[in-house]
Design a protein around this motif. Sequence first.
Motif, PDB file in Angstrom:
ATOM      1  N   SER A 167      56.048  28.995  32.807  1.00  0.00           N
ATOM      2  CA  SER A 167      56.869  29.494  33.919  1.00  0.00           C
ATOM      3  C   SER A 167      57.126  28.422  34.961  1.00  0.00           C
ATOM      4  N   LEU A 168      56.236  27.411  35.047  1.00  0.00           N
ATOM      5  CA  LEU A 168      56.442  26.325  36.001  1.00  0.00           C
ATOM      6  C   LEU A 168      57.664  25.485  35.639  1.00  0.00           C
ATOM      7  N   GLN A 169      58.019  25.482  34.343  1.00  0.00           N
ATOM      8  CA  GLN A 169      59.159  24.686  33.876  1.00  0.00           C
ATOM      9  C   GLN A 169      60.331  25.558  33.437  1.00  0.00           C
ATOM     10  N   PHE A 170      60.237  26.857  33.683  1.00  0.00           N
ATOM     11  CA  PHE A 170      61.229  27.778  33.132  1.00  0.00           C
ATOM     12  C   PHE A 170      62.592  27.621  33.814  1.00  0.00           C
ATOM     13  N   LYS A 171      63.597  27.303  33.012  1.00  0.00           N
ATOM     14  CA  LYS A 171      64.991  27.289  33.436  1.00  0.00           C
ATOM     15  C   LYS A 171      65.814  27.849  32.281  1.00  0.00           C
ATOM     16  N   PRO A 172      66.471  28.993  32.481  1.00  0.00           N
ATOM     17  CA  PRO A 172      67.157  29.666  31.366  1.00  0.00           C
ATOM     18  C   PRO A 172      68.083  28.756  30.582  1.00  0.00           C
ATOM     19  N   VAL A 197      62.405  35.491  16.033  1.00  0.00           N
ATOM     20  CA  VAL A 197      61.382  35.151  17.023  1.00  0.00           C
ATOM     21  C   VAL A 197      61.786  35.753  18.365  1.00  0.00           C
ATOM     22  N   PRO A 198      60.835  35.952  19.278  1.00  0.00           N
ATOM     23  CA  PRO A 198      61.178  36.510  20.591  1.00  0.00           C
ATOM     24  C   PRO A 198      62.189  35.647  21.340  1.00  0.00           C
ATOM     25  N   ARG A 199      62.878  36.262  22.294  1.00  0.00           N
ATOM     26  CA  ARG A 199      63.900  35.559  23.079  1.00  0.00           C
ATOM     27  C   ARG A 199      63.296  34.420  23.907  1.00  0.00           C
ATOM     28  N   LYS A 200      64.142  33.454  24.271  1.00  0.00           N
ATOM     29  CA  LYS A 200      63.676  32.270  25.000  1.00  0.00           C
ATOM     30  C   LYS A 200      63.039  32.614  26.343  1.00  0.00           C
ATOM     31  N   SER A 201      63.485  33.704  26.950  1.00  0.00           N
ATOM     32  CA  SER A 201      62.989  34.057  28.282  1.00  0.00           C
ATOM     33  C   SER A 201      61.644  34.777  28.255  1.00  0.00           C
ATOM     34  N   ILE A 202      61.133  35.090  27.057  1.00  0.00           N
ATOM     35  CA  ILE A 202      59.902  35.878  26.945  1.00  0.00           C
ATOM     36  C   ILE A 202      58.658  35.010  27.125  1.00  0.00           C
ATOM     37  N   ALA A 219      53.793  41.409  27.549  1.00  0.00           N
ATOM     38  CA  ALA A 219      54.685  40.248  27.669  1.00  0.00           C
ATOM     39  C   ALA A 219      55.604  40.446  28.855  1.00  0.00           C
ATOM     40  N   GLY A 220      56.375  39.406  29.177  1.00  0.00           N
ATOM     41  CA  GLY A 220      57.288  39.485  30.306  1.00  0.00           C
ATOM     42  C   GLY A 220      58.626  38.834  29.988  1.00  0.00           C
ATOM     43  N   ASP A 221      59.674  39.411  30.542  1.00  0.00           N
ATOM     44  CA  ASP A 221      61.022  38.846  30.417  1.00  0.00           C
ATOM     45  C   ASP A 221      61.352  38.159  31.736  1.00  0.00           C
ATOM     46  N   ARG A 222      61.480  36.824  31.708  1.00  0.00           N
ATOM     47  CA  ARG A 222      61.638  36.044  32.941  1.00  0.00           C
ATOM     48  C   ARG A 222      63.110  35.793  33.254  1.00  0.00           C
ATOM     49  N   ASN A 223      63.369  35.710  34.557  1.00  0.00           N
ATOM     50  CA  ASN A 223      64.727  35.430  35.022  1.00  0.00           C
ATOM     51  C   ASN A 223      64.643  34.727  36.370  1.00  0.00           C
ATOM     52  N   LEU A 224      65.557  33.790  36.602  1.00  0.00           N
ATOM     53  CA  LEU A 224      65.605  33.095  37.891  1.00  0.00           C
ATOM     54  C   LEU A 224      66.684  33.716  38.764  1.00  0.00           C
ATOM     55  N   ALA A 225      66.273  34.174  39.946  1.00  0.00           N
ATOM     56  CA  ALA A 225      67.217  34.655  40.955  1.00  0.00           C
ATOM     57  C   ALA A 225      67.228  33.615  42.066  1.00  0.00           C
ATOM     58  N   GLY A 226      68.191  32.704  42.006  1.00  0.00           N
ATOM     59  CA  GLY A 226      68.155  31.540  42.897  1.00  0.00           C
ATOM     60  C   GLY A 226      67.027  30.641  42.457  1.00  0.00           C
ATOM     61  N   THR A 228      63.865  31.804  42.760  1.00  0.00           N
ATOM     62  CA  THR A 228      62.744  32.729  42.627  1.00  0.00           C
ATOM     63  C   THR A 228      62.627  33.232  41.196  1.00  0.00           C
ATOM     64  N   LEU A 229      61.443  33.070  40.627  1.00  0.00           N
ATOM     65  CA  LEU A 229      61.198  33.554  39.276  1.00  0.00           C
ATOM     66  C   LEU A 229      60.843  35.034  39.331  1.00  0.00           C
ATOM     67  N   GLN A 230      61.585  35.836  38.592  1.00  0.00           N
ATOM     68  CA  GLN A 230      61.322  37.266  38.512  1.00  0.00           C
ATOM     69  C   GLN A 230      60.924  37.614  37.075  1.00  0.00           C
ATOM     70  N   THR A 231      59.940  38.488  36.938  1.00  0.00           N
ATOM     71  CA  THR A 231      59.457  38.875  35.616  1.00  0.00           C
ATOM     72  C   THR A 231      59.429  40.387  35.485  1.00  0.00           C
ATOM     73  N   LYS A 232      60.038  40.863  34.424  1.00  0.00           N
ATOM     74  CA  LYS A 232      59.979  42.289  34.083  1.00  0.00           C
ATOM     75  C   LYS A 232      59.070  42.418  32.864  1.00  0.00           C
ATOM     76  N   TYR A 233      57.966  43.149  33.026  1.00  0.00           N
ATOM     77  CA  TYR A 233      56.981  43.231  31.954  1.00  0.00           C
ATOM     78  C   TYR A 233      57.354  44.277  30.916  1.00  0.00           C
ATOM     79  N   LEU A 234      56.935  44.001  29.689  1.00  0.00           N
ATOM     80  CA  LEU A 234      57.241  44.855  28.551  1.00  0.00           C
ATOM     81  C   LEU A 234      56.138  44.715  27.519  1.00  0.00           C
ATOM     82  N   ILE A 235      56.251  45.449  26.433  1.00  0.00           N
ATOM     83  CA  ILE A 235      55.323  45.330  25.313  1.00  0.00           C
ATOM     84  C   ILE A 235      56.050  44.632  24.171  1.00  0.00           C
ATOM     85  N   LEU A 236      55.438  43.571  23.640  1.00  0.00           N
ATOM     86  CA  LEU A 236      55.989  42.873  22.490  1.00  0.00           C
ATOM     87  C   LEU A 236      55.146  43.251  21.268  1.00  0.00           C
ATOM     88  N   SER A 237      55.793  43.706  20.205  1.00  0.00           N
ATOM     89  CA  SER A 237      55.056  44.090  19.000  1.00  0.00           C
ATOM     90  C   SER A 237      55.446  43.184  17.835  1.00  0.00           C
TER      91      SER A 237
END
Length: 399
Positions: A167-172, A197-202, A219-226, A228-237
């Motif tokens: 997440s420190l290097q995360f850029k979509p 395989v899971p999406r790049k943002s996971i 797991a979490g789905d990450r997104n940059l808002a400006g 700010t890193l935002q994460t929406k958590y989910l279950i990965l199976s």
Amino acid sequence: MSDYLPFEIQITIIKKLPIRALIQFRSVSKSWKSLIDSSDFIANYHFSNAPLQHHVLVRSFDSEHEKYVSIVDDDDNFPQNKIPLIVPSHVRLQLGKFPDIIGSSQGVLFLWFTPSEFVLWNPTIRKTVPIVVPNLLNNNEFETVVGFGVCPGTSDPKLVKITYISSLQFKPEKCIPLQVELFNLSSGSWRSLSMNVPRKSIEVTWKQVCIDKFIYWLAGDRNLAGNTLQTKYLILSFDMITEEFTEIDLPDNLAYLHNDFLLIYKLWTSLLVLDTEFYEIQEYCVWKMDLGVPNTFAKLFVIKSPFESLLLSTVHDFRITGQPIIEMFINNDDKQHAFYVYEPASQEICDIGITGGYPCLANHTLQHCFCLIYRGVEDQDIVIVLKCKCNAKNTQLTP
């Protein structure tokens, strides 16, 4: 016996033997060894012997000793039926490294000692298998997690290694695909999974459970808002048979919590999610996923501390009755730990008699499972051997 009985009848008799006898009978003849070692026999053997016996494995530390205790999880005697375990020699050599119990599946425990050293342990047949996981990354650029399960179709232990951008290097726009590698104990080798395989943002956490043919992670789905890193958590199976990943959405009241507030568990064939957001007021919420309706979770109950002198720490697992096994601080002292069973209806607790610092707990099934039979190292130094007396209403453990 082989001179007088048709081989078909021998097979019928052999299928009814306890597992320790089967291991010895592999040395009687080539035909018996070939039969017992066959994938069909190994995969189907435990289905012909019932009932399975569930245990709660508790590991605790005091100032001088590390203790392992297996508690038979039955309605009548829990938690009185405690069986002290002497750990296998391969695990004992690692003492002092404070191993984590990552998970359990079909009677096999998955232990993590150092950044690359893992051990599979099957207490039923007293065998362990050390596994080195290469390139287990945990730095500013990449993170790696490892999932574990025993495939129900083949009884073959499987590891799923997932590496993703930190997440420190995360850029979509600059993310590379997640790298997934699979390890099967039967082959003893790693291979890459390039499709589905899971999406790049996971991002994937170490919080995991194995239920039937699925390994589930928080797991979490990450997104940059400006910036700010935002994460929406989910279950990965992950389906161990089809080797496909699936995302399962959490309800919004859980999905946008911090990772620290979420834990996952299994109860029989159900996935549970624990919400610890209200730690300050000592209330934990338990949610259950409806396997019949995708992405549907129902609130089961709330865990509350019944006494001011006992402070909720965490929930370690759930009994087969659905009662959570909780760790609490005694007199609000985070250095004094104790385990209790919590009854949701009455909000009462029962002390299970396990105390000590740095406790760790795992719910596992003591069953007739051949996992590790090919590659396992048998531990001749174990003092207490776990055996199942099956085909009785109340299965018993005997030394």
